[in-house]
Design a protein around this motif. Structure first.
Motif: not given
Length: 92
Positions: A8-9, A14-15, A40-45, A56-58
């Motif tokens: 579920n959304r 939570a993730y 809505s998202g978390f990004c690493l490079e 991310y929440d697509l």
């Protein structure tokens, strides 16, 4: 690229929150995209390995983009019907 079924959304949010709390990861730097807000998202490079980690929440992202662009449900169904597919192969 992989989809993660979390049922579920609410669990998607939570993730994302848990991963943001982890914060810094050795050898990686935060990455941001205009289309992804902080909720809505978390990004690493990777600093030297060419790896990108994005979660991310697509559904939320697509819903937000449709609202922003004024795309209604009927128009979206037409777009989906006429699409031939999306190439998800990473750029080389």
């Amino acid at each position: 690229m992989a989809d993660i079924d979390v049922n579920n959304r609410e669990k998607v949010s939570a993730y994302i929150k848990v991963l943001k709390r982890i914060g810094k990861v050795k050898g990686f730097s935060p990455l941001s995209y205009d289309c992804l807000d902080d909720d809505s998202g978390f990004c690493l490079e990777g600093n030297s390995n060419g790896i990108q980690f994005l979660i991310y929440d697509l559904k939320g992202l697509l819903t937000g983009q449709c609202r922003k662009n004024g795309t209604d449900h009927k128009k979206m169904k037409s777009i989906i019907k006429n699409s031939e597919g999306i190439d998800l192969t990473p750029a080389q």
